[in-house]
Design a protein around this motif. Structure first.
Motif, PDB file in Angstrom:
ATOM      1  N   MET A   1     -74.008  -3.762  23.318  1.00 50.87           N
ATOM      2  CA  MET A   1     -74.522  -4.537  24.430  1.00 50.87           C
ATOM      3  C   MET A   1     -73.696  -4.300  25.696  1.00 50.87           C
ATOM      4  SD  MET A   1     -76.764  -6.723  25.542  1.00 50.87           S
ATOM      5  CE  MET A   1     -77.487  -7.585  24.156  1.00 50.87           C
ATOM      6  N   ALA A   2     -72.362  -4.303  25.560  1.00 48.03           N
ATOM      7  CA  ALA A   2     -71.502  -4.124  26.728  1.00 48.03           C
ATOM      8  C   ALA A   2     -71.735  -2.767  27.390  1.00 48.03           C
ATOM      9  CB  ALA A   2     -70.038  -4.275  26.326  1.00 48.03           C
ATOM     10  N   GLU A   3     -71.867  -1.718  26.576  1.00 47.52           N
ATOM     11  CA  GLU A   3     -72.105  -0.383  27.124  1.00 47.52           C
ATOM     12  C   GLU A   3     -73.446  -0.319  27.845  1.00 47.52           C
ATOM     13  OE1 GLU A   3     -70.194   2.151  27.353  1.00 47.52           O
ATOM     14  OE2 GLU A   3     -68.507   1.447  26.153  1.00 47.52           O
ATOM     15  N   ASN A   4     -74.438  -1.008  27.295  1.00 48.66           N
ATOM     16  CA  ASN A   4     -75.753  -1.032  27.935  1.00 48.66           C
ATOM     17  C   ASN A   4     -75.699  -1.752  29.277  1.00 48.66           C
ATOM     18  OD1 ASN A   4     -76.830   0.261  25.677  1.00 48.66           O
ATOM     19  ND2 ASN A   4     -77.328  -1.660  24.666  1.00 48.66           N
ATOM     20  N   GLN A   5     -74.968  -2.867  29.333  1.00 51.87           N
ATOM     21  CA  GLN A   5     -74.819  -3.594  30.590  1.00 51.87           C
ATOM     22  C   GLN A   5     -74.055  -2.767  31.613  1.00 51.87           C
ATOM     23  OE1 GLN A   5     -72.920  -7.138  29.064  1.00 51.87           O
ATOM     24  NE2 GLN A   5     -74.833  -8.283  29.087  1.00 51.87           N
ATOM     25  N   LYS A   6     -73.022  -2.054  31.163  1.00 58.25           N
ATOM     26  CA  LYS A   6     -72.233  -1.202  32.051  1.00 58.25           C
ATOM     27  C   LYS A   6     -73.118  -0.140  32.703  1.00 58.25           C
ATOM     28  CE  LYS A   6     -67.977   1.610  31.973  1.00 58.25           C
ATOM     29  NZ  LYS A   6     -68.489   2.923  32.416  1.00 58.25           N
ATOM     30  N   LYS A   7     -74.020   0.432  31.908  1.00 63.45           N
ATOM     31  CA  LYS A   7     -74.933   1.467  32.419  1.00 63.45           C
ATOM     32  C   LYS A   7     -75.786   0.919  33.561  1.00 63.45           C
ATOM     33  CE  LYS A   7     -77.001   3.833  29.276  1.00 63.45           C
ATOM     34  NZ  LYS A   7     -77.946   4.220  28.184  1.00 63.45           N
ATOM     35  N   ILE A   8     -76.254  -0.321  33.407  1.00 67.90           N
ATOM     36  CA  ILE A   8     -77.106  -0.922  34.431  1.00 67.90           C
ATOM     37  C   ILE A   8     -76.315  -1.231  35.693  1.00 67.90           C
ATOM     38  CG2 ILE A   8     -78.526  -2.950  34.975  1.00 67.90           C
ATOM     39  CD1 ILE A   8     -79.264  -2.990  31.980  1.00 67.90           C
ATOM     40  N   PHE A   9     -75.109  -1.785  35.535  1.00 70.05           N
ATOM     41  CA  PHE A   9     -74.265  -2.066  36.700  1.00 70.05           C
ATOM     42  C   PHE A   9     -73.980  -0.794  37.484  1.00 70.05           C
ATOM     43  CE2 PHE A   9     -72.733  -6.005  34.397  1.00 70.05           C
ATOM     44  CZ  PHE A   9     -73.260  -6.892  35.324  1.00 70.05           C
ATOM     45  N   GLU A  10     -73.656   0.263  36.773  1.00 70.46           N
ATOM     46  CA  GLU A  10     -73.315   1.517  37.441  1.00 70.46           C
ATOM     47  C   GLU A  10     -74.528   2.142  38.112  1.00 70.46           C
ATOM     48  OE1 GLU A  10     -71.409   3.726  34.333  1.00 70.46           O
ATOM     49  OE2 GLU A  10     -69.429   2.855  34.764  1.00 70.46           O
ATOM     50  N   ARG A  11     -75.718   1.949  37.538  1.00 72.77           N
ATOM     51  CA  ARG A  11     -76.931   2.432  38.187  1.00 72.77           C
ATOM     52  C   ARG A  11     -77.140   1.731  39.526  1.00 72.77           C
ATOM     53  NH1 ARG A  11     -81.818   0.957  39.129  1.00 72.77           N
ATOM     54  NH2 ARG A  11     -81.708  -0.967  37.933  1.00 72.77           N
ATOM     55  N   CYS A  12     -76.670   0.475  39.610  1.00 74.23           N
ATOM     56  CA  CYS A  12     -76.783  -0.298  40.851  1.00 74.23           C
ATOM     57  C   CYS A  12     -75.616  -0.046  41.792  1.00 74.23           C
ATOM     58  CB  CYS A  12     -76.874  -1.785  40.526  1.00 74.23           C
ATOM     59  SG  CYS A  12     -78.364  -2.248  39.607  1.00 74.23           S
ATOM     60  N   GLU A  15     -68.967  -0.478  40.268  1.00 73.75           N
ATOM     61  CA  GLU A  15     -67.945   0.091  39.381  1.00 73.75           C
ATOM     62  C   GLU A  15     -67.643  -0.909  38.268  1.00 73.75           C
ATOM     63  OE1 GLU A  15     -63.344   1.713  39.584  1.00 73.75           O
ATOM     64  OE2 GLU A  15     -64.520   1.486  41.430  1.00 73.75           O
ATOM     65  N   THR A  16     -67.660  -0.450  37.039  1.00 71.45           N
ATOM     66  CA  THR A  16     -67.586  -1.357  35.887  1.00 71.45           C
ATOM     67  C   THR A  16     -66.588  -0.858  34.845  1.00 71.45           C
ATOM     68  OG1 THR A  16     -69.939  -1.833  36.192  1.00 71.45           O
ATOM     69  CG2 THR A  16     -68.949  -2.554  34.130  1.00 71.45           C
ATOM     70  N   SER A  17     -65.798  -1.781  34.294  1.00 68.78           N
ATOM     71  CA  SER A  17     -64.932  -1.473  33.156  1.00 68.78           C
ATOM     72  C   SER A  17     -65.158  -2.548  32.093  1.00 68.78           C
ATOM     73  CB  SER A  17     -63.460  -1.430  33.565  1.00 68.78           C
ATOM     74  OG  SER A  17     -63.039  -2.687  34.059  1.00 68.78           O
ATOM     75  N   ILE A  18     -64.842  -2.230  30.869  1.00 71.50           N
ATOM     76  CA  ILE A  18     -65.092  -3.136  29.747  1.00 71.50           C
ATOM     77  C   ILE A  18     -63.773  -3.562  29.113  1.00 71.50           C
ATOM     78  CG2 ILE A  18     -66.173  -3.372  27.476  1.00 71.50           C
ATOM     79  CD1 ILE A  18     -68.215  -1.279  28.341  1.00 71.50           C
ATOM     80  N   LYS A  19     -63.624  -4.863  28.882  1.00 73.46           N
ATOM     81  CA  LYS A  19     -62.482  -5.411  28.165  1.00 73.46           C
ATOM     82  C   LYS A  19     -62.994  -6.140  26.928  1.00 73.46           C
ATOM     83  CE  LYS A  19     -59.501  -4.216  31.357  1.00 73.46           C
ATOM     84  NZ  LYS A  19     -58.495  -3.163  31.110  1.00 73.46           N
ATOM     85  N   ASN A 105     -82.833  -0.780  27.809  1.00 69.69           N
ATOM     86  CA  ASN A 105     -81.446  -0.395  27.537  1.00 69.69           C
ATOM     87  C   ASN A 105     -80.626  -1.576  27.050  1.00 69.69           C
ATOM     88  OD1 ASN A 105     -81.357   1.891  30.378  1.00 69.69           O
ATOM     89  ND2 ASN A 105     -81.999   2.244  28.273  1.00 69.69           N
ATOM     90  N   LEU A 106     -80.817  -2.750  27.642  1.00 70.92           N
ATOM     91  CA  LEU A 106     -80.079  -3.945  27.231  1.00 70.92           C
ATOM     92  C   LEU A 106     -80.358  -4.304  25.781  1.00 70.92           C
ATOM     93  CD1 LEU A 106     -80.257  -6.380  30.277  1.00 70.92           C
ATOM     94  CD2 LEU A 106     -78.206  -5.458  29.208  1.00 70.92           C
ATOM     95  N   ALA A 107     -81.565  -4.006  25.328  1.00 72.44           N
ATOM     96  CA  ALA A 107     -81.937  -4.290  23.944  1.00 72.44           C
ATOM     97  C   ALA A 107     -81.418  -3.229  22.984  1.00 72.44           C
ATOM     98  CB  ALA A 107     -83.464  -4.393  23.823  1.00 72.44           C
ATOM     99  N   GLY A 108     -80.725  -2.208  23.530  1.00 75.15           N
ATOM    100  CA  GLY A 108     -80.145  -1.175  22.677  1.00 75.15           C
ATOM    101  C   GLY A 108     -81.054   0.010  22.425  1.00 75.15           C
ATOM    102  N   GLN A 215     -86.584   4.299  21.565  1.00 77.96           N
ATOM    103  CA  GLN A 215     -85.844   4.760  20.392  1.00 77.96           C
ATOM    104  C   GLN A 215     -84.449   4.145  20.388  1.00 77.96           C
ATOM    105  OE1 GLN A 215     -86.104   8.963  19.116  1.00 77.96           O
ATOM    106  NE2 GLN A 215     -83.883   9.027  19.302  1.00 77.96           N
ATOM    107  N   SER A 216     -84.010   3.695  19.205  1.00 70.86           N
ATOM    108  CA  SER A 216     -82.671   3.134  19.055  1.00 70.86           C
ATOM    109  C   SER A 216     -81.656   4.242  18.849  1.00 70.86           C
ATOM    110  CB  SER A 216     -82.634   2.167  17.862  1.00 70.86           C
ATOM    111  OG  SER A 216     -82.793   2.890  16.652  1.00 70.86           O
ATOM    112  N   LYS A 217     -80.372   3.881  18.893  1.00 69.34           N
ATOM    113  CA  LYS A 217     -79.318   4.870  18.666  1.00 69.34           C
ATOM    114  C   LYS A 217     -79.397   5.453  17.263  1.00 69.34           C
ATOM    115  CE  LYS A 217     -75.941   3.004  21.933  1.00 69.34           C
ATOM    116  NZ  LYS A 217     -74.580   2.409  22.091  1.00 69.34           N
ATOM    117  N   GLU A 218     -79.954   4.679  16.339  1.00 70.61           N
ATOM    118  CA  GLU A 218     -80.099   5.146  14.957  1.00 70.61           C
ATOM    119  C   GLU A 218     -81.314   6.050  14.773  1.00 70.61           C
ATOM    120  OE1 GLU A 218     -77.697   1.735  15.429  1.00 70.61           O
ATOM    121  OE2 GLU A 218     -79.852   1.912  15.815  1.00 70.61           O
TER     122      GLU A 218
END
Length: 257
Positions: A1-12, A15-19, A105-108, A215-218
């Motif tokens: 979920m965090a990686e998906n949210q990061k992708k959206i922030f960066e598209r906008c 600058e995003t980092s994850i903790k 993307n948010l849904a994975g 399509q999911s990551k799987e």
């Protein structure tokens, strides 16, 4: 979920980092926040916590830490309104920021494809087809199986044949690269096209997509008939040419919602 949210922030352009933190460990949460100040030079007074899709306990710990350090905590609801944690209304986000792909993307999932009807038909062709469908619905020929009229089996078959012939002629160019013997009355594309065009004509939605494959990551794939975005909210439409929906259709809608 965090990686998906990061992708959206960066598209906008943000600058995003994850903790990563232990969500139910207040000491661990505070430790991570303190490290942001000591190691990365973050000024708590310039920090705004915008909360929604997060564990309530985690939000409360971060809110308390920020309040002690002079920061701010806001909360937003799906309709775009933003409040202070005490409940005071602040403002409303009205810009159409999110796109259909963001929700996917948010849904994975990844958006694999969707049907671009504009690339198949000219505007006047689409208008004629839309008028055709409207008249067919009025005459209870389109989606003949849904007709509530008490027709004999013979008459019903005749109406199905009429519908099939009309749709085949109307979609001949659309399906030119596909199977020419396709049974258009059993295929969902005409109904998806109708839903897609009617939604676009309302001009209520910032984006409308049809015949979507995700399509999911799987590697698991799924299909969505039509989606539309209005004021950063996703609307999902499942098109079924049936009078009575089966349980499997309801389960499918629930699994994609």
């Amino acid at each position: 979920m965090a990686e998906n949210q990061k992708k959206i922030f960066e598209r906008c352009g943000i600058e995003t980092s994850i903790k990563y933190i232990e969500t139910y460990d207040s000491e661990e949460i505070r430790k991570v926040l303190d490290e942001l100040v000591s190691s990365e030079g973050v000024n708590p007074e310039s920090v705004v916590l915008l909360a929604n899709a997060a564990t309530k306990y985690t939000v409360e710990v971060i809110h308390t830490w920020l309040k002690e350090a002079g920061g701010k905590s806001y909360y937003y609801v799906p309709d775009g309104r933003v409040f202070e944690f005490g409940g005071k209304y602040l403002f409303e986000i009205k810009e159409n920021i999110l796109e259909a792909e963001d929700f996917i993307n948010l849904a994975g999932f990844e958006l694999i494809r969707y049907t671009d009807f504009d690339s198949y038909m000219e505007r006047d062709q689409k208008e004629r087809l839309l008028q055709l469908y409207t008249s067919l619905i009025r005459e209870k020929i389109f989606c003949a199986l849904q007709s509530q009229d008490k027709k004999t089996e013979r008459n019903l078959e005749e109406r199905k044949r009429q519908e099939k012939d009309i749709l085949k002629n109307a979609f001949e160019s659309f399906y030119r690269s596909r199977n020419k013997n396709k049974d258009f009355t059993n295929d969902g594309t005409p109904l998806e096209f109708l839903t897609f065009e009617l939604l676009r004509k309302t001009e209520l939605f910032s984006e409308v997509l049809a015949n979507i494959e995700i399509q999911s990551k799987e590697g698991l794939k799924n299909e969505i008939d039509v989606v539309a975005v209005k004021e950063n909210t996703l609307f999902y439409f499942s098109c079924k040419k049936r009078k009575n929906l089966k349980d499997e259709h309801l389960h499918r809608v629930a699994s994609l919602s």
